[in-house]
Design a protein around this motif. Structure first.
Motif, PDB file in Angstrom:
ATOM      1  N   LEU A 128       0.823  -1.211   0.000  1.00 29.87           N
ATOM      2  CA  LEU A 128       0.000   0.000   0.000  1.00 29.87           C
ATOM      3  C   LEU A 128       0.853   1.256   0.000  1.00 29.87           C
ATOM      4  CD1 LEU A 128      -2.654  -1.413   2.395  1.00 29.87           C
ATOM      5  CD2 LEU A 128      -3.084  -0.617   0.085  1.00 29.87           C
ATOM      6  N   PRO A 129       0.246   2.373  -0.390  1.00 33.85           N
ATOM      7  CA  PRO A 129       1.012   3.607  -0.524  1.00 33.85           C
ATOM      8  C   PRO A 129       1.246   4.336   0.789  1.00 33.85           C
ATOM      9  CG  PRO A 129      -1.219   3.956  -1.316  1.00 33.85           C
ATOM     10  CD  PRO A 129      -1.117   2.514  -0.928  1.00 33.85           C
ATOM     11  N   PHE A 130       1.968   3.699   1.695  1.00 28.87           N
ATOM     12  CA  PHE A 130       2.517   4.444   2.826  1.00 28.87           C
ATOM     13  C   PHE A 130       3.947   3.987   3.036  1.00 28.87           C
ATOM     14  CE2 PHE A 130       1.130   0.862   5.441  1.00 28.87           C
ATOM     15  CZ  PHE A 130      -0.200   0.630   5.107  1.00 28.87           C
ATOM     16  N   PHE A 131       4.724   4.808   3.734  1.00 28.01           N
ATOM     17  CA  PHE A 131       6.167   4.592   3.785  1.00 28.01           C
ATOM     18  C   PHE A 131       6.586   3.591   4.854  1.00 28.01           C
ATOM     19  CE2 PHE A 131       5.707   8.690   1.689  1.00 28.01           C
ATOM     20  CZ  PHE A 131       6.528   8.508   0.587  1.00 28.01           C
ATOM     21  N   THR A 132       5.986   3.699   6.039  1.00 27.85           N
ATOM     22  CA  THR A 132       6.478   2.942   7.180  1.00 27.85           C
ATOM     23  C   THR A 132       5.337   2.288   7.935  1.00 27.85           C
ATOM     24  OG1 THR A 132       8.134   4.685   7.407  1.00 27.85           O
ATOM     25  CG2 THR A 132       8.029   3.094   9.172  1.00 27.85           C
ATOM     26  N   SER A 133       5.596   1.140   8.485  1.00 33.77           N
ATOM     27  CA  SER A 133       4.709   0.328   9.323  1.00 33.77           C
ATOM     28  C   SER A 133       3.800  -0.562   8.477  1.00 33.77           C
ATOM     29  CB  SER A 133       3.794   1.149  10.244  1.00 33.77           C
ATOM     30  OG  SER A 133       4.540   2.030  11.046  1.00 33.77           O
ATOM     31  N   HIS A 134       3.746  -1.823   8.882  1.00 32.08           N
ATOM     32  CA  HIS A 134       2.774  -2.737   8.296  1.00 32.08           C
ATOM     33  C   HIS A 134       1.575  -2.816   9.245  1.00 32.08           C
ATOM     34  CE1 HIS A 134       5.777  -3.725   5.487  1.00 32.08           C
ATOM     35  NE2 HIS A 134       6.243  -4.841   5.990  1.00 32.08           N
ATOM     36  N   ALA A 135       0.390  -2.916   8.672  1.00 32.55           N
ATOM     37  CA  ALA A 135      -0.806  -3.181   9.463  1.00 32.55           C
ATOM     38  C   ALA A 135      -1.375  -4.519   9.020  1.00 32.55           C
ATOM     39  CB  ALA A 135      -1.825  -2.059   9.264  1.00 32.55           C
ATOM     40  N   GLU A 136      -2.103  -5.160   9.927  1.00 36.28           N
ATOM     41  CA  GLU A 136      -2.643  -6.479   9.613  1.00 36.28           C
ATOM     42  C   GLU A 136      -4.029  -6.650  10.214  1.00 36.28           C
ATOM     43  OE1 GLU A 136       1.742  -8.644   9.500  1.00 36.28           O
ATOM     44  OE2 GLU A 136       0.483  -8.978  11.261  1.00 36.28           O
ATOM     45  N   SER A 137      -4.946  -7.108   9.401  1.00 35.89           N
ATOM     46  CA  SER A 137      -6.271  -7.503   9.875  1.00 35.89           C
ATOM     47  C   SER A 137      -6.192  -9.005  10.129  1.00 35.89           C
ATOM     48  CB  SER A 137      -7.307  -7.167   8.793  1.00 35.89           C
ATOM     49  OG  SER A 137      -8.537  -7.783   9.085  1.00 35.89           O
ATOM     50  N   VAL A 138      -6.248  -9.382  11.408  1.00 40.01           N
ATOM     51  CA  VAL A 138      -5.981 -10.774  11.769  1.00 40.01           C
ATOM     52  C   VAL A 138      -7.233 -11.406  12.385  1.00 40.01           C
ATOM     53  CG1 VAL A 138      -4.445 -12.345  13.037  1.00 40.01           C
ATOM     54  CG2 VAL A 138      -3.604 -10.095  12.321  1.00 40.01           C
ATOM     55  N   TYR A 139      -7.628 -12.552  11.845  1.00 41.15           N
ATOM     56  CA  TYR A 139      -8.698 -13.354  12.440  1.00 41.15           C
ATOM     57  C   TYR A 139      -8.057 -14.579  13.087  1.00 41.15           C
ATOM     58  CZ  TYR A 139     -12.452 -16.736  12.880  1.00 41.15           C
ATOM     59  OH  TYR A 139     -13.331 -17.665  13.380  1.00 41.15           O
ATOM     60  N   VAL A 140      -8.428 -14.848  14.328  1.00 43.25           N
ATOM     61  CA  VAL A 140      -7.889 -16.042  15.000  1.00 43.25           C
ATOM     62  C   VAL A 140      -9.021 -16.841  15.631  1.00 43.25           C
ATOM     63  CG1 VAL A 140      -5.679 -14.966  15.572  1.00 43.25           C
ATOM     64  CG2 VAL A 140      -7.534 -14.874  17.237  1.00 43.25           C
ATOM     65  N   GLU A 141      -8.796 -18.130  15.714  1.00 43.23           N
ATOM     66  CA  GLU A 141      -9.677 -18.973  16.523  1.00 43.23           C
ATOM     67  C   GLU A 141      -8.862 -19.556  17.665  1.00 43.23           C
ATOM     68  OE1 GLU A 141     -11.722 -21.761  13.901  1.00 43.23           O
ATOM     69  OE2 GLU A 141     -12.660 -20.063  12.888  1.00 43.23           O
ATOM     70  N   VAL A 142      -9.351 -19.344  18.896  1.00 44.15           N
ATOM     71  CA  VAL A 142      -8.665 -19.881  20.069  1.00 44.15           C
ATOM     72  C   VAL A 142      -9.217 -21.270  20.372  1.00 44.15           C
ATOM     73  CG1 VAL A 142      -8.191 -17.590  21.004  1.00 44.15           C
ATOM     74  CG2 VAL A 142     -10.294 -18.789  21.678  1.00 44.15           C
ATOM     75  N   GLU A 143      -8.476 -22.014  21.186  1.00 38.59           N
ATOM     76  CA  GLU A 143      -8.932 -23.374  21.505  1.00 38.59           C
ATOM     77  C   GLU A 143      -9.913 -23.400  22.675  1.00 38.59           C
ATOM     78  OE1 GLU A 143      -5.180 -25.438  21.818  1.00 38.59           O
ATOM     79  OE2 GLU A 143      -5.242 -26.026  19.700  1.00 38.59           O
ATOM     80  N   GLN A 144      -9.731 -22.470  23.618  1.00 46.82           N
ATOM     81  CA  GLN A 144     -10.618 -22.444  24.777  1.00 46.82           C
ATOM     82  C   GLN A 144     -11.984 -21.840  24.463  1.00 46.82           C
ATOM     83  OE1 GLN A 144      -9.393 -20.915  28.567  1.00 46.82           O
ATOM     84  NE2 GLN A 144      -7.426 -21.971  28.482  1.00 46.82           N
TER      85      GLN A 144
END
Lengths: 348, 348
Positions: free
Chosen positions: B246-262
């Motif tokens: 993407l058009p920015f210089f610094t830092s990565h961002a992440e949309s993260v989906y997780v499934e936990v076990e508990q």
């Protein structure tokens, strides 16, 4: 409707980012317009706009503006729709509303013609045009759902500033210039004009589109979740969304994960379905670095899909990248398309 | 190591985007350096760089450059690491390699100190620094995995151009200026310098980072998938990734989906784990529009997490937004952190 199968059309919010695209699209499609009325708030009234070579003065919308109007295309914000859409309907017009005001209302069809054209005929005066990021996603997913079933959708969006109007586009332009010149950035519009805080969008990413709801999701995310279920007639479909505003002007992109119901589906099966689907262009060939991007999709009416991949762990899981012009298929074109189907099917 | 618990350090690729950040970080952290050697390809040799007020001339790397070096930080591309890392090890140095050359090799620890610090001691001369987008994700997910178990991860990334080096950052700057001035955009570096086609990144999004693999995933996506499993010692963890530039210089961002076990886990449970976790800053309050962005994370060493939400359909599913400076925690800081742990634990 007048004698020659022409329709009197009003465009409410004509001077806005979507309104201008509605006029362009009506002209491009040669929509059979009898009289055209361009309406707006008092603030924009008096502006002049050209349609098919003729100059029109934008008028302030009042209830009487809708006398003799057959089709009214609304895109001037939810409060304007709530105030004037019933007035237009009372006067015999069919309203195609691009705001979120009536989308989830009982009895109001929420329509993407490639997905649920038949819902149009159930209208009682108002037909709602879905949220931009929802439209392109359901257009891409419907061919898959229809043939293979769909149990789950997880989407992360990459959305253009024009979704927040011309002011937001101006803000990106000014901030970008200031950033490149080493100056401080002024943030007054994004992420949400009416919200308390504003942050720079230039060379940045803002994980907030529209205001936050009590459950921690933004309204944009809830629109994608709820509207998808309504349009697809799939109340049990699991949909999750994360919506992010990014520094580009036009087209939304979406990283979409889906789980189909059928087993043994291949990437090629999905690609073949998309190739044959109306309104979809498949741009998907890793060997030639072929995939859609916001810049290449801008100005086009189709929804573009690429990067179709099978999940490496989940047999029924697939990933894809969906891009479309948010002002066209995401707004103006989908609205005009509804108007075209309304007229073609004589569902007025 | 010389008498006063100081270490002779070589930085290979000193003039690159990551190399410069390594020098900054070594200086900021007051790393106990005896002699410092700045190395590069012949192309950049002769450049002058300042460290702690003293000027250093960058030398072309040759095998003998590594005589008497205790710790060599490599960030000059995979081919340079393959050529010189064994030479450095032969001469008694411990190599901390920021390229992908040795990351998945048997016997090479792949380390994010907050996750698997103990792996450092198993090194046989080379310790690999993971991919930038992987590091910040595993740092954010490890506190969750440790306490609640983790069965599934689906990530869509929003990555800065500096991950592709200084040339890519220059390209974004020039294209942005040209775009704002209404000129044509020249694309010569991104999405991948060595690939056949190049596309504009300014006011755009490119769903390709690194080259495509035969399975339709990019190498960047496969790095996230494979490295996550290795770092977390979780070969059965299901990981899927879509990586977007993407058009920015610094830092990565992440949309993260997780499934936990508990079962029965709340958003607050996740937030509390993240609050207490080393190297993580929780910035998560929708009521005050508090969430991390690339601009606010830039220049900081922590991994920032916000937008923690429970999935509306899946009881064990959670969504979050993870942002970190890709040149610091994603590269230079994680490498220097490994060096610090190496020294503190006397695992040299």
């Amino acid at each position: 409707m007048n004698d020659t199968n022409q329709y009197n059309v009003a465009v409410v919010g004509a001077t806005g980012a979507v309104g201008l695209k509605m006029l362009e699209t009506l002209e491009d499609r040669d929509f059979p317009i009898g009289e055209l009325k361009l309406l707006s708030s008092s603030r924009s009234a008096g502006q002049k706009l050209t349609f098919k070579g003729r100059e029109y003065v934008v008028e302030e919308a009042v209830p009487e503006s809708f006398d003799d109007v057959d089709i009214a295309l609304f895109s001037a914000g939810g409060s304007v729709s709530k105030k004037f859409a019933p007035e237009a309907v009372d006067r015999g017009a069919v309203v195609i509303d691009n705001t979120s005001a009536y989308r989830m209302a009982e009895g109001v069809p929420l329509v993407v013609p490639e997905v649920n054209e038949a819902d149009i005929q159930k209208h009682k005066g108002i037909i709602a045009n879905p949220n931009c990021s929802t439209i392109q996603m359901v257009a891409a997913l419907e061919p898959v759902r229809k043939q293979l079933g769909l149990s789950r959708v997880i989407v992360s969006t990459y959305q253009a500033v024009s979704g927040a109007g011309n002011e937001a586009a101006d803000e990106l332009r000014e901030q970008s210039m200031d950033f490149l010149n080493g100056e401080d950035l002024k943030a007054e519009i994004l992420p949400v004009k009416g919200d308390e805080k504003h942050f720079p969008i230039a060379f940045n990413a803002l994980p907030q589109i529209d205001v936050f709801q009590e459950n921690g999701y933004t309204f944009e995310e809830m629109k994608m979740i709820n509207e998808t279920k309504k349009i697809m007639h799939a109340p049990d479909l699991s949909v999750a969304a994360t919506c992010v505003r990014l520094p580009f002007f036009t087209s939304h992109a979406e990283s979409v994960y889906v789980e189909v119901e059928q087993s043994g589906v291949s990437v090629q099966d999905i690609q073949n379905l998309l190739k044959q689907a109306p309104g979809i262009t498949l741009e998907d060939d890793p060997s030639t670095q072929t995939y859609p991007t916001p810049l290449t999709a801008a100005g086009k009416r189709d929804v573009f899909v690429g990067r179709v991949r099978k999940d490496l762990d989940h047999e029924k899981g697939f990933h894809m990248w969906v891009v479309s012009d948010n002002l066209l298929k995401g707004a103006a074109w989908n609205s005009v398309q509804i108007a075209e189907r309304l007229v073609a099917n004589q569902w007025l």
